[in-house]
Every structure is written in C-alpha cells, then in structure tokens.
Motif scaffolding. Structure first.
Motif, PDB file in Angstrom:
ATOM      1  N   SER A 135       0.808  -1.363  -0.049  1.00 15.46           N
ATOM      2  CA  SER A 135      -0.007  -0.021  -0.079  1.00 15.46           C
ATOM      3  C   SER A 135       0.788   1.241  -0.030  1.00 15.46           C
ATOM      4  N   SER A 136       2.213   1.210   0.462  1.00 16.78           N
ATOM      5  CA  SER A 136       3.142   2.299   0.271  1.00 16.78           C
ATOM      6  C   SER A 136       3.538   2.449  -1.082  1.00 16.78           C
ATOM      7  N   ALA A 137       3.218   3.287  -1.879  1.00 16.64           N
ATOM      8  CA  ALA A 137       3.909   3.581  -3.065  1.00 16.64           C
ATOM      9  C   ALA A 137       4.958   3.487  -3.414  1.00 16.64           C
ATOM     10  N   GLN A 138       5.983   4.046  -2.441  1.00 19.34           N
ATOM     11  CA  GLN A 138       7.488   3.917  -2.595  1.00 19.34           C
ATOM     12  C   GLN A 138       7.965   2.587  -2.228  1.00 19.34           C
ATOM     13  N   VAL A 139       7.503   1.920  -1.275  1.00 22.99           N
ATOM     14  CA  VAL A 139       7.836   0.513  -0.784  1.00 22.99           C
ATOM     15  C   VAL A 139       7.509  -0.424  -1.862  1.00 22.99           C
ATOM     16  N   LYS A 140       6.267  -0.107  -2.419  1.00 22.48           N
ATOM     17  CA  LYS A 140       5.886  -1.177  -3.280  1.00 22.48           C
ATOM     18  C   LYS A 140       6.884  -1.277  -4.635  1.00 22.48           C
ATOM     19  N   ALA A 141       7.054   0.062  -5.067  1.00 24.93           N
ATOM     20  CA  ALA A 141       7.893   0.306  -6.194  1.00 24.93           C
ATOM     21  C   ALA A 141       9.169  -0.171  -5.913  1.00 24.93           C
ATOM     22  N   PHE A 142       9.907  -0.039  -4.667  1.00 23.42           N
ATOM     23  CA  PHE A 142      11.102  -0.572  -4.312  1.00 23.42           C
ATOM     24  C   PHE A 142      11.061  -2.179  -4.560  1.00 23.42           C
ATOM     25  N   ALA A 143      10.045  -2.647  -3.980  1.00 19.72           N
ATOM     26  CA  ALA A 143      10.001  -4.232  -4.272  1.00 19.72           C
ATOM     27  C   ALA A 143       9.610  -4.519  -5.648  1.00 19.72           C
ATOM     28  N   GLN A 144       8.952  -3.714  -6.519  1.00 14.36           N
ATOM     29  CA  GLN A 144       9.094  -4.063  -7.984  1.00 14.36           C
ATOM     30  C   GLN A 144      10.408  -4.029  -8.607  1.00 14.36           C
ATOM     31  N   GLU A 145      11.024  -2.837  -8.300  1.00 15.69           N
ATOM     32  CA  GLU A 145      12.278  -2.595  -9.005  1.00 15.69           C
ATOM     33  C   GLU A 145      13.337  -3.603  -8.589  1.00 15.69           C
ATOM     34  N   THR A 146      13.321  -4.159  -7.270  1.00 17.15           N
ATOM     35  CA  THR A 146      14.229  -5.041  -6.629  1.00 17.15           C
ATOM     36  C   THR A 146      14.163  -6.302  -6.879  1.00 17.15           C
ATOM     37  N   LEU A 147      13.110  -6.790  -7.377  1.00 22.54           N
ATOM     38  CA  LEU A 147      12.695  -8.022  -7.597  1.00 22.54           C
ATOM     39  C   LEU A 147      13.302  -8.771  -8.691  1.00 22.54           C
ATOM     40  N   PRO A 148      13.616  -8.223  -9.702  1.00 21.52           N
ATOM     41  CA  PRO A 148      14.312  -8.993 -10.992  1.00 21.52           C
ATOM     42  C   PRO A 148      15.768  -9.225 -10.473  1.00 21.52           C
ATOM     43  N   LYS A 149      16.628  -8.370  -9.823  1.00 21.77           N
ATOM     44  CA  LYS A 149      17.805  -8.559  -9.192  1.00 21.77           C
ATOM     45  C   LYS A 149      17.823 -10.163  -8.222  1.00 21.77           C
ATOM     46  N   LEU A 150      16.731  -9.869  -7.280  1.00 24.44           N
ATOM     47  CA  LEU A 150      16.456 -11.163  -6.568  1.00 24.44           C
ATOM     48  C   LEU A 150      16.426 -12.265  -7.215  1.00 24.44           C
ATOM     49  N   ILE A 151      15.464 -12.496  -8.246  1.00 29.60           N
ATOM     50  CA  ILE A 151      15.409 -13.433  -9.042  1.00 29.60           C
ATOM     51  C   ILE A 151      16.456 -13.692  -9.721  1.00 29.60           C
ATOM     52  N   ASP A 152      17.497 -12.998 -10.132  1.00 28.74           N
ATOM     53  CA  ASP A 152      18.858 -13.184 -10.734  1.00 28.74           C
ATOM     54  C   ASP A 152      19.632 -13.912  -9.768  1.00 28.74           C
ATOM     55  N   HIS A 153      19.571 -13.146  -8.400  1.00 31.63           N
ATOM     56  CA  HIS A 153      20.285 -14.008  -7.352  1.00 31.63           C
ATOM     57  C   HIS A 153      20.097 -15.285  -6.879  1.00 31.63           C
ATOM     58  N   LEU A 154      18.604 -15.612  -6.947  1.00 36.83           N
ATOM     59  CA  LEU A 154      18.053 -16.995  -6.872  1.00 36.83           C
ATOM     60  C   LEU A 154      18.832 -17.860  -7.822  1.00 36.83           C
ATOM     61  N   LYS A 155      18.747 -17.560  -9.247  1.00 37.94           N
ATOM     62  CA  LYS A 155      19.160 -18.285 -10.328  1.00 37.94           C
ATOM     63  C   LYS A 155      20.848 -18.738  -9.990  1.00 37.94           C
ATOM     64  N   MET A 156      21.537 -17.528  -9.705  1.00 37.24           N
ATOM     65  CA  MET A 156      22.881 -17.721  -9.330  1.00 37.24           C
ATOM     66  C   MET A 156      23.318 -18.504  -8.313  1.00 37.24           C
ATOM     67  N   ALA A 157      22.402 -18.461  -7.119  1.00 40.74           N
ATOM     68  CA  ALA A 157      22.490 -19.360  -5.836  1.00 40.74           C
ATOM     69  C   ALA A 157      22.150 -20.843  -6.387  1.00 40.74           C
ATOM     70  N   GLU A 158      21.158 -21.137  -7.120  1.00 42.34           N
ATOM     71  CA  GLU A 158      20.876 -22.272  -7.593  1.00 42.34           C
ATOM     72  C   GLU A 158      22.111 -22.989  -8.286  1.00 42.34           C
ATOM     73  N   ASP A 159      22.651 -22.153  -9.265  1.00 41.91           N
ATOM     74  CA  ASP A 159      23.720 -22.625 -10.009  1.00 41.91           C
ATOM     75  C   ASP A 159      25.025 -22.766  -9.151  1.00 41.91           C
ATOM     76  N   LEU A 160      25.099 -22.002  -8.116  1.00 41.18           N
ATOM     77  CA  LEU A 160      26.425 -22.290  -7.477  1.00 41.18           C
ATOM     78  C   LEU A 160      26.068 -23.591  -6.500  1.00 41.18           C
ATOM     79  N   LYS A 161      24.887 -23.663  -6.023  1.00 40.72           N
ATOM     80  CA  LYS A 161      24.731 -25.167  -5.490  1.00 40.72           C
ATOM     81  C   LYS A 161      24.827 -26.106  -6.212  1.00 40.72           C
ATOM     82  N   SER A 162      24.265 -26.110  -7.294  1.00 40.17           N
ATOM     83  CA  SER A 162      24.511 -27.267  -8.262  1.00 40.17           C
ATOM     84  C   SER A 162      25.977 -27.434  -8.602  1.00 40.17           C
ATOM     85  N   GLY A 163      26.548 -26.521  -8.774  1.00 41.62           N
ATOM     86  CA  GLY A 163      28.048 -26.533  -9.098  1.00 41.62           C
ATOM     87  C   GLY A 163      28.969 -27.486  -7.973  1.00 41.62           C
ATOM     88  N   LEU A 164      28.435 -27.264  -6.849  1.00 40.63           N
ATOM     89  CA  LEU A 164      29.205 -27.957  -5.623  1.00 40.63           C
ATOM     90  C   LEU A 164      29.053 -29.245  -5.371  1.00 40.63           C
TER      91      LEU A 164
END
Length: 165
Positions: A135-164
C-alpha cells in the motif's frame, strides 16, 4: 440523519482499519527485507573470507555489494512513509551467521550455497507479495524494482549450489 451519520462513521472506521492493516503489512515487509538484506551482507562477507572456492567468494562479494545498495534504497522508500528499517538482522539470522562463521572450506561452501537458495526463495516470495499488494507507493515500487535482481540472485545461488555437488 443519525443513521446516515453513524453509517458514515462506520465506513470511516472500516477504511481506517484497512489502512492500518496495509501499513502494518508494509512495515512487516520493511522489517523482513531489511533484516534479510543485512544478513545477506554479513553472510556474503563471511563467504569472502571462509569460502574455499572462488565461485563462492565472488558470489559472496556480489551479495554483499548488491544488498548494501538495496538496503540504502529500502531505507529511502521506507522513510517516505515513516516506516522503520531495522538496524540488525533477526536473532535467527544472527545464529546462522554465527554457525557459518564457525565453518570453513568445502563444508562452508555447501552450507552457504544451500542457505542462499533457501533465503532467496523466501525473499523472492516476500518481494512478490509486496510488489503486488503493497500500500506504500514507494515501498511497493522498491519491491517491484528490486525483484528482478533477487530472481537473478536466486538463479545464481541455484547454479552455485548445483556446481558444488
């Protein structure tokens, strides 16, 4: 006239309760996101010193740098609505940090990669909820803007885990 006034007051009370619920949800998001971000920075720094593999160390450096930036952006978004950003990670996260501090080498690498996958899955879900329902426009926008990077982090973490394995 009394019935109309009472109805109006009731509608205002319901609206106020709904606003308070949304503010509580936004504050809960800010608290969890802030604590999680600080834990990611600390764990990333630990990975840089305790990790055995270069992939783990580089991932840790990336997590620390990205989550410092995200923490700054979260603080700015939260301040716009008077929401309070925590000053430390949660007790549970601090306990994990202490456990990880006691590990080294391949044991650390596997535990860190596992934790990063779990943490980023939880974080992506948290940010998706805020991006959709905040409901906070600023916090909601932060979440929307940050989400793609977090999805990228998740993919990187999964790749790291599978590589070990």
């Amino acid at each position: 006239m009394k019935v109309v006034f009472f109805g109006f007051v009731t509608v205002l009370a319901v609206m106020s309760t709904a606003r308070a619920k949304h503010a509580t949800d936004d504050q809960e998001f800010v608290t969890k996101a802030g604590q999680g971000g600080m834990a990611e920075v600390e764990l990333g720094n630990i990975a840089n010193t305790q990790g055995a593999g270069d992939m783990v160390k580089q991932f840790g450096k990336r997590m620390a740098a990205d989550h410092v930036k995200a923490g700054t952006a979260l603080a700015a978004a939260a301040a716009a609505d008077g929401l309070i950003v925590p000053t430390s990670s949660s007790a549970k996260q601090q306990a994990m940090e202490a456990r990880m501090q006691g590990m080294q080498g391949a044991k650390f690498d596997k535990a860190y990669a596992h934790a990063m996958v779990k943490d980023h899955r939880d974080t992506v879900a948290l940010f998706e909820r805020e991006a959709k329902n905040g409901s906070s426009a600023q916090v909601k926008a932060f979440a929307q803007e940050t989400l793609p990077k977090l999805i990228d982090h998740l993919k990187m973490a999964e790749d790291l885990k599978s590589g070990l394995k």
